[in-house]
Motif scaffolding. Structure first.
Motif, PDB file in Angstrom:
ATOM      1  N   LEU A 144       6.852  -7.826   8.431  1.00 57.79           N
ATOM      2  CA  LEU A 144       5.785  -7.696   9.266  1.00 57.79           C
ATOM      3  C   LEU A 144       5.426  -6.175   9.743  1.00 57.79           C
ATOM      4  O   LEU A 144       4.524  -5.573   9.189  1.00 57.79           O
ATOM      5  CB  LEU A 144       5.958  -8.305  10.374  1.00 57.79           C
ATOM      6  N   PRO A 145       6.483  -5.312  10.124  1.00 57.21           N
ATOM      7  CA  PRO A 145       6.445  -3.818  10.118  1.00 57.21           C
ATOM      8  C   PRO A 145       6.078  -3.048   9.005  1.00 57.21           C
ATOM      9  O   PRO A 145       5.451  -2.163   8.894  1.00 57.21           O
ATOM     10  CB  PRO A 145       7.798  -3.354  10.833  1.00 57.21           C
ATOM     11  N   LEU A 146       6.676  -3.400   7.963  1.00 57.09           N
ATOM     12  CA  LEU A 146       6.643  -2.883   6.561  1.00 57.09           C
ATOM     13  C   LEU A 146       5.059  -2.991   5.919  1.00 57.09           C
ATOM     14  O   LEU A 146       4.586  -2.083   5.492  1.00 57.09           O
ATOM     15  CB  LEU A 146       7.413  -3.276   5.426  1.00 57.09           C
ATOM     16  N   ILE A 147       4.483  -4.387   6.138  1.00 59.58           N
ATOM     17  CA  ILE A 147       3.024  -4.487   5.774  1.00 59.58           C
ATOM     18  C   ILE A 147       2.269  -3.734   6.641  1.00 59.58           C
ATOM     19  O   ILE A 147       1.405  -3.278   6.026  1.00 59.58           O
ATOM     20  CB  ILE A 147       2.865  -6.019   5.768  1.00 59.58           C
ATOM     21  N   PHE A 148       2.587  -3.446   7.815  1.00 63.55           N
ATOM     22  CA  PHE A 148       1.684  -2.714   8.698  1.00 63.55           C
ATOM     23  C   PHE A 148       1.674  -1.355   8.211  1.00 63.55           C
ATOM     24  O   PHE A 148       0.510  -0.726   8.249  1.00 63.55           O
ATOM     25  CB  PHE A 148       2.292  -2.901  10.240  1.00 63.55           C
ATOM     26  N   GLY A 149       2.918  -0.896   7.997  1.00 65.96           N
ATOM     27  CA  GLY A 149       3.036   0.524   7.375  1.00 65.96           C
ATOM     28  C   GLY A 149       1.962   0.553   6.031  1.00 65.96           C
ATOM     29  O   GLY A 149       1.457   1.674   5.914  1.00 65.96           O
ATOM     30  N   THR A 150       1.939  -0.294   5.173  1.00 65.13           N
ATOM     31  CA  THR A 150       1.419  -0.088   4.056  1.00 65.13           C
ATOM     32  C   THR A 150      -0.169  -0.406   4.511  1.00 65.13           C
ATOM     33  O   THR A 150      -1.086   0.341   3.525  1.00 65.13           O
ATOM     34  CB  THR A 150       1.464  -1.417   2.972  1.00 65.13           C
ATOM     35  N   GLY A 151      -0.501  -0.828   5.340  1.00 64.61           N
ATOM     36  CA  GLY A 151      -1.831  -0.879   5.894  1.00 64.61           C
ATOM     37  C   GLY A 151      -2.499   0.363   6.313  1.00 64.61           C
ATOM     38  O   GLY A 151      -3.505   0.810   6.126  1.00 64.61           O
ATOM     39  N   VAL A 152      -1.510   1.101   7.097  1.00 63.75           N
ATOM     40  CA  VAL A 152      -1.824   2.423   7.454  1.00 63.75           C
ATOM     41  C   VAL A 152      -2.058   3.514   6.301  1.00 63.75           C
ATOM     42  O   VAL A 152      -2.896   3.912   6.226  1.00 63.75           O
ATOM     43  CB  VAL A 152      -0.650   3.177   8.114  1.00 63.75           C
ATOM     44  N   TYR A 153      -0.952   3.239   5.278  1.00 56.82           N
ATOM     45  CA  TYR A 153      -1.127   4.059   4.167  1.00 56.82           C
ATOM     46  C   TYR A 153      -2.600   3.702   3.320  1.00 56.82           C
ATOM     47  O   TYR A 153      -3.159   4.656   2.550  1.00 56.82           O
ATOM     48  CB  TYR A 153      -0.010   3.821   3.229  1.00 56.82           C
ATOM     49  N   GLY A 154      -2.754   2.360   3.394  1.00 54.10           N
ATOM     50  CA  GLY A 154      -4.038   1.953   2.464  1.00 54.10           C
ATOM     51  C   GLY A 154      -5.280   2.668   3.293  1.00 54.10           C
ATOM     52  O   GLY A 154      -6.147   2.942   2.186  1.00 54.10           O
ATOM     53  N   GLY A 155      -5.528   2.554   4.457  1.00 55.76           N
ATOM     54  CA  GLY A 155      -6.687   3.036   4.975  1.00 55.76           C
ATOM     55  C   GLY A 155      -6.559   4.437   5.051  1.00 55.76           C
ATOM     56  O   GLY A 155      -7.665   5.227   4.920  1.00 55.76           O
ATOM     57  N   TYR A 156      -5.445   5.322   4.753  1.00 55.41           N
ATOM     58  CA  TYR A 156      -5.279   6.941   4.717  1.00 55.41           C
ATOM     59  C   TYR A 156      -5.720   7.086   3.154  1.00 55.41           C
ATOM     60  O   TYR A 156      -6.440   8.076   3.101  1.00 55.41           O
ATOM     61  CB  TYR A 156      -4.160   7.247   5.144  1.00 55.41           C
ATOM     62  N   PHE A 157      -5.149   6.746   2.247  1.00 46.81           N
ATOM     63  CA  PHE A 157      -5.353   7.067   0.918  1.00 46.81           C
ATOM     64  C   PHE A 157      -5.113   5.960  -0.073  1.00 46.81           C
ATOM     65  O   PHE A 157      -6.260   5.579  -1.073  1.00 46.81           O
ATOM     66  CB  PHE A 157      -4.165   8.018   0.458  1.00 46.81           C
ATOM     67  N   GLY A 158      -4.078   5.270  -0.218  1.00 47.23           N
ATOM     68  CA  GLY A 158      -4.054   4.050  -0.717  1.00 47.23           C
ATOM     69  C   GLY A 158      -3.453   4.024  -2.171  1.00 47.23           C
ATOM     70  O   GLY A 158      -3.343   2.985  -2.852  1.00 47.23           O
ATOM     71  N   ALA A 159      -3.357   5.138  -2.596  1.00 45.93           N
ATOM     72  CA  ALA A 159      -2.689   5.404  -4.202  1.00 45.93           C
ATOM     73  C   ALA A 159      -1.267   4.448  -4.152  1.00 45.93           C
ATOM     74  O   ALA A 159      -0.372   5.093  -3.243  1.00 45.93           O
ATOM     75  CB  ALA A 159      -2.537   6.732  -4.505  1.00 45.93           C
ATOM     76  N   ALA A 160      -1.010   3.261  -4.951  1.00 48.18           N
ATOM     77  CA  ALA A 160       0.228   2.847  -5.289  1.00 48.18           C
ATOM     78  C   ALA A 160       0.293   1.931  -3.937  1.00 48.18           C
ATOM     79  O   ALA A 160       1.535   1.567  -3.732  1.00 48.18           O
ATOM     80  CB  ALA A 160       0.961   3.660  -5.728  1.00 48.18           C
TER      81      ALA A 160
END
Length: 253
Positions: A144-160
């Motif tokens: 749950l917290p880790l996928i939240f982190g990937t959501g932040v990353y995906g909205g910011y840049f999203g590479a990989a």
């Protein structure tokens, strides 16, 4: 600044988007084809990042449709992950519009290396675990917290972003890699769509570039679904690691 393109440049961008659509559906990291192409065509970094995110978000829908069979029975577990991805992507997209571009150059390589490491060591960890517990080798709540982190990353840049999602879900759910890949397609699409909505309120968007990327990546995502489903697990895992390594090199260069 809205950049104009020649017919040749649009063709080149469409070809890059086609390849990105295939890669995004199979492993993720298609951004690292389209984003540098936009920069090479003279699009400034922030508009290039926005065009890349919006265009590929549309194309990623094809990957979700292509992997719909592998999503059966996963929707209940997927809903909370989708909600966290929405919230994270809003934060990430707002950060893109307000933070210096140099920030992601420091953070993104670290995240990608971690994701590749998770994908690489998971089979070895399975072999060394005498009785792997149902639900994965890591506590299920960690996703749950880790996928939240990937959501932040995906909205910011999203590479990989897809590399990170696959690594996290493999170790926290214990699902088959193809089923994990299907969930990855949904979550990275959600992040892109949410970021798109945020960007719509930021000012004029480079719609010509966005439309070209969307058409090319949509065609590539359908092709990627056919390719990815037929790949054996070891080869898909190897592709994830290779693409992740390329992503790190590209971001550090």
């Amino acid at each position: 600044m809205i950049t104009t393109f020649s017919a040749f440049e649009l063709g080149l961008l469409a070809l890059a988007a086609l390849g990105a659509g295939v890669i995004n559906t199979v492993v993720g990291s298609g951004s690292l084809i389209v984003f540098p192409t936009l920069l090479a065509l003279g699009v400034p970094p922030v508009p290039a990042n926005i065009a890349n995110t919006v265009g590929l978000a549309i194309g990623n829908i094809g990957g979700v449709v292509g992997y719909r069979r592998e999503l059966r029975g996963q929707w209940r577990a997927l809903l909370p992950l989708a909600g966290l991805t929405v919230i994270g992507a809003i934060i990430g997209a707002l950060a893109l519009l307000s933070l210096p571009a140099e920030v992601f150059r420091l953070v993104a390589p670290v995240l990608i290396v971690v994701g590749c490491a998770l994908v690489a060591v998971q089979p070895m960890m399975n072999r060394r675990t005498r009785a792997p517990r149902e639900g994965g080798l890591w506590p299920r709540w960690l996703r749950l917290p880790l996928i939240f982190g990937t959501g932040v990353y995906g909205g910011y840049f999203g590479a990989a972003q897809g590399v990170l999602i696959v690594g996290i879900l493999e170790l926290t759910t214990g699902e088959d890699l193809q089923r994990v890949n299907a969930v990855k397609n949904v979550l990275q699409t959600i992040a892109g769509v949410v970021a798109t909505i945020v960007f719509l309120f930021s000012g004029p968007l480079p719609w010509v570039a966005i439309g070209t990327i969307a058409v090319g990546s949509l065609a590539g995502s359908g092709l990627g679904a056919m390719i990815g489903r037929r790949l054996p697990g070891w080869l898909l895992r190897g592709l994830i690691i290779v693409i992740g390594a390329i992503a790190v090199v590209a971001l550090l260069s």
